[in-house]
Design an enzyme around this catalytic site. Sequence first.
Site, PDB file in Angstrom:
ATOM      1  N   SER A 251       0.846  -1.193   0.000  1.00 55.14           N
ATOM      2  CA  SER A 251       0.000   0.000   0.000  1.00 55.14           C
ATOM      3  C   SER A 251       0.881   1.242   0.000  1.00 55.14           C
ATOM      4  O   SER A 251       2.115   1.141   0.083  1.00 55.14           O
ATOM      5  CB  SER A 251      -0.902   0.012   1.228  1.00 55.14           C
ATOM      6  OG  SER A 251      -0.123   0.372   2.357  1.00 55.14           O
ATOM      7  N   LYS A 252       0.225   2.380  -0.048  1.00 59.85           N
ATOM      8  CA  LYS A 252       0.963   3.652  -0.111  1.00 59.85           C
ATOM      9  C   LYS A 252       1.908   3.827   1.074  1.00 59.85           C
ATOM     10  O   LYS A 252       2.874   4.574   0.989  1.00 59.85           O
ATOM     11  CB  LYS A 252      -0.028   4.821  -0.144  1.00 59.85           C
ATOM     12  CG  LYS A 252      -0.635   5.013  -1.511  1.00 59.85           C
ATOM     13  CD  LYS A 252      -1.421   6.301  -1.570  1.00 59.85           C
ATOM     14  CE  LYS A 252      -2.216   6.349  -2.862  1.00 59.85           C
ATOM     15  NZ  LYS A 252      -3.516   6.965  -2.708  1.00 59.85           N
ATOM     16  N   ARG A 253       1.593   3.154   2.167  1.00 58.68           N
ATOM     17  CA  ARG A 253       2.463   3.234   3.337  1.00 58.68           C
ATOM     18  C   ARG A 253       3.877   2.758   3.000  1.00 58.68           C
ATOM     19  O   ARG A 253       4.852   3.194   3.588  1.00 58.68           O
ATOM     20  CB  ARG A 253       1.938   2.313   4.445  1.00 58.68           C
ATOM     21  CG  ARG A 253       1.007   2.932   5.408  1.00 58.68           C
ATOM     22  CD  ARG A 253       0.631   1.941   6.488  1.00 58.68           C
ATOM     23  NE  ARG A 253       0.240   0.627   5.975  1.00 58.68           N
ATOM     24  CZ  ARG A 253       0.887  -0.494   6.230  1.00 58.68           C
ATOM     25  NH1 ARG A 253       1.962  -0.483   6.977  1.00 58.68           N
ATOM     26  NH2 ARG A 253       0.456  -1.653   5.736  1.00 58.68           N
TER      27      ARG A 253
END
Length: 478
Positions: A251-253
């Site tokens: 994910s963007k994390r």
Amino acid sequence: MRLRFAPSPTGFLHIGNARTAIINNLLALKNQADFVLRIEDTDMERSSIESENSIINDLKWLGIEWTEGPDIGGNYGPYRQSERFDIYQKYTEKLLNEGKAYHCFCTPEEIDNMREEAQKTGRNETYNGKCRNLSKEQKQAFLDEGRKPTVRFKVDSDIDITFNDIIKGDISFNSSNIGGDFIIVRSDQIPVYNYIVVIDDSLMKISHVVRGEDHLSNTPKQILIAKALKFELPLYAHMPLVMGNDRKKLSKRHGITSVNIYREEGYLPEALVNYISMLGWAAENEEEIISLNEIVKQFELNKIAASSAVFDFKKLKWMNGNYIRTLENNELFNKMRPYLEKEYSLENMDQNHIIEIITFLKPYCELLGDINDQISHFFSETIDYSSEVRELLKSENGVKIIAASKELFDSVLTEQNYHSDYINLVKEMTGATGKNLFMPCRALITGSIHGPDLAETMRLYGYDKCKKRILAACQLKD
Ligand code: GLU
């Protein structure tokens, strides 16, 4: 062999979906197979033509080439699901007529209650089959109430659904564990993915369904539908998902997840394709940077590990730097130009000179946009000395080196030898050596303590600029 990539146009092309596209493309190239791009846009609220266009754009940027699709047509179109509703309708009627599906009039509240009840009683099926056997009169009564029915597919209990997945091996589900009769057409008459994907794959004669493991749990439902419609089953290959370094879903994390951002950030499609193609398998002799042709030659679906792969953002960046270094200099300039133009006006500059500088700096760029930082001291007339540089230049040794530099530029250093002889002459004159020589010399000319080869940097600066820098260093005050 016929393959397909079937994105839902509900946003940007995610790196996980790009991998599905890339792997299908590799297989298509390897087997000279037909490759269908099908747009799965039945989620009317979330789908948009802008998203479809941006996905197509990103796929093209990655060098993926399909042989049939909404943009180029083909013998099995239309290739947008929203344009195929009449086809699906016919199959729905067939299933209803054959008693394999039925109209369900249950309200969302009733379904919620059933779900709760199933949880309490330990029943596997969410739906309790309430509308399975409604009489004509009962149906009419619901219609008269204004209820809009869904169409549910009948799932017989306790049937084994097995298939051999090319990557995962033998897979088996029991029909009692897939939630019971499921909706294939919603009350607004829009058919659902799990249903129409089967119709499309069959009508489009897809031989291999190669997709992410997140679709594995959909496969038993799709197999039941295919069997009910007497379709031949395709072969399945479910690729393990790509994870972040904490083994959680990417994910963007973790880093950049949209292909368009990779493009904007200055990644090269060749590097991205090389890296993504090789997630979960290794080439012969463990080579990491290999050409698309070689990947195509070596790639086999069953080489992909059945467990998930970790996306290593640092490695991708490193790989990108390698690809940047292999670019021919003019081509590299053309690719870096848009980044440079964001910060510098190149109009009145000598293009050949810029290309020479870029060629010199390319080992220091991992992303195309890294050139802006690297090149800034070549383009700026003045230097903003950092406090660290200031301190260095104002030390006893620094002051000595500045004075020696000025004297040398006023005497023996000429347009011919100002770059090649500078360091040696300063050394002779001051007696400074090693760090004490190199650091202040570099700092006073370039403004930085570290950087690429100083003599070549000076040559690319030109005599006048070097002299100006030295004069400016002489003016250094508190
Ligand atoms: N449209 C689905 C998705 O974007 C893909 C369906 C499939 O590959 O079967 O996840």
